[in-house]
Design a protein around this motif. Sequence first.
Motif, short mmCIF file in Angstrom:
data_model
loop_
_atom_site.label_atom_id
_atom_site.label_comp_id
_atom_site.label_asym_id
_atom_site.label_seq_id
_atom_site.Cartn_x
_atom_site.Cartn_y
_atom_site.Cartn_z
N ALA A 141 15.94 49.98 3.54
CA ALA A 141 14.62 50.56 3.81
C ALA A 141 14.72 52.08 3.96
N GLU A 161 14.93 53.65 0.55
CA GLU A 161 13.62 53.68 -0.11
C GLU A 161 12.73 54.76 0.49
N ARG A 162 12.77 54.88 1.83
CA ARG A 162 11.90 55.86 2.48
C ARG A 162 12.30 57.29 2.12
N GLU A 220 11.12 58.19 -1.25
CA GLU A 220 9.69 58.49 -1.23
C GLU A 220 9.43 59.86 -0.60
N ASP A 221 10.14 60.16 0.50
CA ASP A 221 9.97 61.46 1.18
C ASP A 221 10.32 62.62 0.26
N ASP A 257 9.41 46.28 7.76
CA ASP A 257 8.25 46.66 6.95
C ASP A 257 7.03 46.92 7.84
N HIS A 301 7.42 50.39 9.35
CA HIS A 301 7.14 51.45 8.38
C HIS A 301 5.66 51.50 8.02
N ASP A 321 3.51 55.21 8.79
CA ASP A 321 3.54 55.87 7.49
C ASP A 321 3.20 57.36 7.68
N GLY A 333 7.33 63.00 8.02
CA GLY A 333 8.41 62.21 7.42
C GLY A 333 9.77 62.61 7.97
N LYS A 337 10.04 61.37 11.55
CA LYS A 337 10.24 59.92 11.56
C LYS A 337 11.69 59.56 11.27
N ALA A 338 12.27 60.18 10.27
CA ALA A 338 13.66 59.89 9.93
C ALA A 338 14.59 60.27 11.07
#
Length: 254
Positions: free
Chosen positions: A57, A60-61, A64-65, A115, A118, A122, A129, A132-133
Motif C-alpha cells: 500500500a 502504491e501511495r 500516486e503522491d 484501505d 487510506h 486521502d 501527502g 501522511k507518509a
Amino acid sequence: MTSSDKPGNASAAAAASTETAGATGVAAQDWATAAAVPQYRAAVVDLLGALAYGELAAFERLAEDAKLAPTLADKAELAKMASAEFHHFERLRGRLAEIGEEPTAAMEPFVAAYDGFHKQTDPSDWLEGLVKAYVGDSIASDFYREVAARLDSDTRELVLAVLDDTGHAGFAVEKVRAAIDADPRVGGRLALWARRLMGEALSQSQRVVADRDALSTMLVGGLADGFDLAEVGRMFSRITEAHTKRMATLGLAA
C-alpha cells in the motif's frame, strides 16, 4: 515503510536492543524452534501479512503522491522511495512463501483495514501527502518495532530490516518546514491533519489486533515474554510520545 525521525528511531532501536539482549523464551529462539507452537506461528503469519500489505500500500501511495510533486526532482525522489517500499514488500512476500504460507492469503485479512485508513485519510495536496507518509507510516513503524522485541530472532531481524528508513522522513521534514517558513498559515492546517492521522492510525491498529486472536494474544502476553496488558498501555504511551516529538520536528503543534 517510512521509519520515524532519527531521535525516535534511535530510541526504539535502543529499546529493542535492551529488551532482547537478555532475552528468554520466544525472543531467545530461532524461527524453527518458536514456530513449533501453532499459535505463535499463526501470530507471525498475521504480522508478516499485515506488514507485507502495508508495504504494498505504501508503494502504491508513494507512486500516486509522485504525481502531485511540484518539481521533477521531487517526483524522482518519491519514485525512488516507492521502489524501496516495493523491495521491502518482496522480502516479506518471499519470507511468507519460504515458511510455507501463501502470501496473498496472509495479506487478505488486512486489506480492509489498510484501505479503510487510506480512504479516510486521502490527502488533498502535496503537503498533506508528505505529512501522511511521515506521520502515518512512522506510527506503524513504532508499533512494529515494539512488537519486534518479542519475536523470534529470525523474524525480528526481518521485521527490523523492512522498517529501515527509505529516506522519506528527512525529505518530508525538509519540504514541510520550508512550506511553513514560506507561509506560516500552512502550519495550522497541517497540524490538524496530523492529529487526524494519529487518531485514524491508532483506531485502525486496535481494530486489526482485536480481530486477530493469535496476534492479540501475542501482544497481551500469551505468547510474548513479559508483554502484559499494562505493558500494552505503556507501549501506546511511548508511541504517542514519539508522535509528539515527530510533530515538533516537522514544526507543527501536537
